[in-house]
Write an enzyme that holds these catalytic residues in place. Structure first.
Site, PDB file in Angstrom:
ATOM      1  CD  GLN A  41       2.605  15.882 -57.062  1.00 48.69           C
ATOM      2  OE1 GLN A  41       3.598  16.241 -57.685  1.00 48.69           O
ATOM      3  NE2 GLN A  41       2.696  15.405 -55.814  1.00 48.69           N
ATOM      4  CD  GLU A  44       2.295  16.899 -67.911  1.00 52.83           C
ATOM      5  OE1 GLU A  44       2.971  17.304 -68.876  1.00 52.83           O
ATOM      6  OE2 GLU A  44       1.982  15.711 -67.755  1.00 52.83           O
ATOM      7  CE  LYS A 141      12.639  15.717 -57.821  1.00 56.95           C
ATOM      8  NZ  LYS A 141      11.883  16.094 -56.638  1.00 56.95           N
ATOM      9  N   GLY A 171      11.265   5.341 -55.734  1.00 55.45           N
ATOM     10  CA  GLY A 171      11.614   3.927 -55.855  1.00 55.45           C
ATOM     11  C   GLY A 171      10.626   2.992 -55.192  1.00 55.45           C
ATOM     12  CB  SER A 199       8.210   4.407 -62.662  1.00 55.12           C
ATOM     13  OG  SER A 199       8.820   4.038 -61.445  1.00 55.12           O
ATOM     14  CE  LYS A 352     -39.170   3.855 -54.901  1.00 55.74           C
ATOM     15  NZ  LYS A 352     -39.730   3.276 -56.112  1.00 55.74           N
ATOM     16  CB  CYS A 431     -46.298   4.551 -54.314  1.00 58.97           C
ATOM     17  SG  CYS A 431     -46.661   4.054 -56.006  1.00 58.97           S
TER      18      CYS A 431
HETATM   19  N1  3NM Z   1       9.829  13.249 -56.059  1.00 60.49           N
HETATM   20  P1  3NM Z   1       9.128   6.634 -58.792  1.00 60.49           P
HETATM   21  S1  3NM Z   1      11.324  11.202 -55.957  1.00 60.49           S
HETATM   22  C1  3NM Z   1       8.541  12.950 -58.142  1.00 60.49           C
HETATM   23  O1  3NM Z   1      12.287  12.712 -53.564  1.00 60.49           O
HETATM   24  C2  3NM Z   1       9.534  12.494 -57.164  1.00 60.49           C
HETATM   25  O2  3NM Z   1      10.769  14.228 -53.643  1.00 60.49           O
HETATM   26  C3  3NM Z   1      10.785  12.670 -55.324  1.00 60.49           C
HETATM   27  O3  3NM Z   1       9.301   8.190 -58.881  1.00 60.49           O
HETATM   28  C4  3NM Z   1      11.349  13.244 -54.088  1.00 60.49           C
HETATM   29  O4  3NM Z   1       7.931   6.320 -57.998  1.00 60.49           O
HETATM   30  C5  3NM Z   1      10.259  11.317 -57.242  1.00 60.49           C
HETATM   31  O5  3NM Z   1       8.974   6.200 -60.226  1.00 60.49           O
HETATM   32  C6  3NM Z   1      10.147  10.291 -58.312  1.00 60.49           C
HETATM   33  O6  3NM Z   1      10.389   6.069 -58.204  1.00 60.49           O
HETATM   34  C7  3NM Z   1       9.552   9.006 -57.802  1.00 60.49           C
END
Ligand code: 3NM
Length: 507
Positions: A41, A44, A141, A171, A199, A352, A431
């Site tokens: 995904q 941005e 986030k 997390g 992350s 081939k 062949c």
């Molecule tokens: N969406 P990491 S938590 C992009 O709860 C995103 O919907 C979330 O980042 C949701 O893997 C999140 O670094 C960030 O913890 C997750």
């Protein structure tokens, strides 16, 4: 859904702010794909539309190379601009119903959910998958809702009716992935389909290594089949069905081949249930192409290159597969020019050759003495890269035969270990493979890659059946028994299932 079945098991969500100082964004994504990420995904939050589209195009090139779907976060316009496989929307983004109306049913739409009610609404609204989160606190986030913990994820999974694919996010890292996957499984057996991670992958010093480790934990925790084994099983089952199809369809296979092997090629074609025609008359190309199943072009005793090029064009116009065997392709300047003409002027279906031919076309070594390959293939990864790179470059299936055969469609590479050493002791066994590739592609037009693998399996298994006969004592008796072997495989295609030794090569 038009896209093939989605593997959500290791879902990378990108974040360009987390890339380590000595790495690049695209480099991190590519390394993650090399490690086994199954879906990406692109997220941005700050980029301008133009920059977002440019980046999405670059990421799409990578995901396509790995055969993995690309999902765009939130921005349907960007997804449409780059023809991404889908979008992911949050609760505050464009409503699901509107997104579906715009994108239609051929695209994937994922929805973020944090509660049972949100999950229900998304499922009722026709979401293709749910992102359940946040499981734990995350600095990636700013969270506005409660974290769910493993029990909260399990509650949502338990409430789903009907259940759809789900990934957990927030997390998640290697250290807690097993606990999350096994702990959230409900009593009735509903489990997460995968983990969505930002992350722990984007900020990793070695994303390939971390993704490989995540993949193995995920597959083990969810008891998912090994993806390499799945590919092999599919190819072998396909080979049996493809063999039956040749007998049922009985396609006409037009050969322009060399006079050394012409009789053996015609008999091999008949043995698998197809009809050979070996005309080299330019005036009947068009009429033959109208009824052809496939066109086999073999450069062995090449005298009139133009008729072969013309035959390729006419058959391509009629939608027939065109199979080229670039016999002696690297041996003389004339043949190198001829191969270049085929590759540049015709959209081949299958290329081939033996290792000398294919490696020299790929610029990866490859030595020939006349039409025979000499020397080794430079090692398995050299061989696998040669077929894969050529398949990508020329948008065709590429097969390289030898003690181990390698076949690629540019996405995957399969290695076939069947085949008796006596194949190298008679002229024209390569062949013959090309002829049979013609027969199999003719009768299995929906999947030229697996049809090519099936054809090679048919010949190599036939060679093993031949040498097992007590009356086969050397090349002369082997040559006749090989045709018998092909006939035996055609009569009993399950021989392929019993004997196939196929491996999937990750490269
Ligand atoms: N969406 P990491 S938590 C992009 O709860 C995103 O919907 C979330 O980042 C949701 O893997 C999140 O670094 C960030 O913890 C997750």
């Amino acid at each position: 859904m038009a896209y093939k079945q989605i593997d959500y098991s290791l879902y990378l969500v990108t974040d360009n702010t987390l890339v380590p100082p000595n790495a690049t964004f695209l480099g991190q994504v590519e390394k993650a794909l090399e490690g086994g990420v199954t879906i990406v995904q692109l997220r941005e939050k700050e980029a301008d539309t133009g920059d977002f589209i440019t980046l999405a195009r670059q990421v799409k090139q990578l995901t396509e190379q790995f055969g993995v779907p690309l999902i765009i976060n939130d921005r349907l316009d960007v997804a449409q601009a780059v023809d991404a496989e889908g979008v992911h929307v949050g609760q505050d983004d464009m409503p699901l119903a509107t997104a579906r109306q715009i994108l239609g049913h051929t695209k994937i739409i994922g929805v973020s959910v944090n509660t049972i009610e949100e999950a229900r609404a998304a499922i009722e609204g026709g979401a293709d998958y749910l992102g359940i989160g946040a499981v734990w606190d995350t600095s990636t986030k700013k969270l506005t809702k409660k974290t769910l913990g493993i029990d909260g994820v399990k509650d949502i999974l338990g409430s789903m009716s009907p259940s759809i694919p789900t990934v957990a996010i927030g997390g998640v890292k290697l250290e807690n992935s097993k606990e999350l996957l096994t702990g959230s499984k409900t009593e009735s057996g509903v489990a997460l389909s995968g983990l969505a991670i930002v992350s722990a992958i984007m900020a990793a010093a070695d994303p390939t290594d971390i993704c490989k480790k995540l993949c193995s934990v995920i597959r083990e925790s969810l008891a998912l089949p090994d993806p390499a084994q799945t590919k092999v099983n599919y190819a072998v089952q396909f080979a049996r069905e493809a063999t039956k199809a040749v007998g049922i369809v009985g396609p006409m296979v037009h050969h322009i081949t060399n006079y050394v092997v012409i009789n053996d090629n015609a008999n091999a074609t008949l043995a698998v249930g197809a009809s050979p025609i070996m005309s080299t008359n330019k005036q009947e190309l068009e009429d033959l192409a109208a009824v052809n199943g496939a066109m086999v072009l073999n450069m062995g005793t090449l005298s009139d290159p133009d008729i072969m090029i013309a035959a390729a064009h006419v058959n391509l116009r009629h939608g027939n597969p065109v199979v080229l065997d670039p016999v002696g392709g690297g041996a003389t300047a004339f043949r190198r020019r001829m191969v270049a003409r085929f590759l540049n002027e015709c959209q081949l279906t299958v290329l081939k050759g033996n290792s000398g031919e294919i490696l020299s076309i790929a610029g990866r070594g490859g030595r020939s003495r006349g039409v025979d390959s000499v020397g080794d293939n430079g090692g398995e990864s050299n061989a696998a890269l040669a077929v894969k790179e050529l398949a990508i470059k020329y948008k065709c299936v590429v097969a390289m035969t030898g003690p181990i055969d390698y076949v690629s469609d540019g996405e995957q590479v399969l290695a076939i270990e069947n085949g008796d050493p006596l194949l190298a002791a008679i002229t024209g066994s390569g062949c013959m493979v090309t002829s049979i590739v013609g027969c199999y592609t003719a009768a299995n037009r929906h999947d030229y890659f697996h049809a090519t693998v099936a054809a090679i399996l048919a010949v190599t298994v036939a060679s093993e059946l031949a040498t097992e006969r007590p009356d086969v004592r050397g090349p002369g008796t082997f040559r006749a028994a090989l045709i018998d072997g092909l006939y035996q495989v055609a009569q009993d295609p399950s021989l392929i299932i019993k004997r196939a030794r196929v491996r999937s090569i990750a490269i």
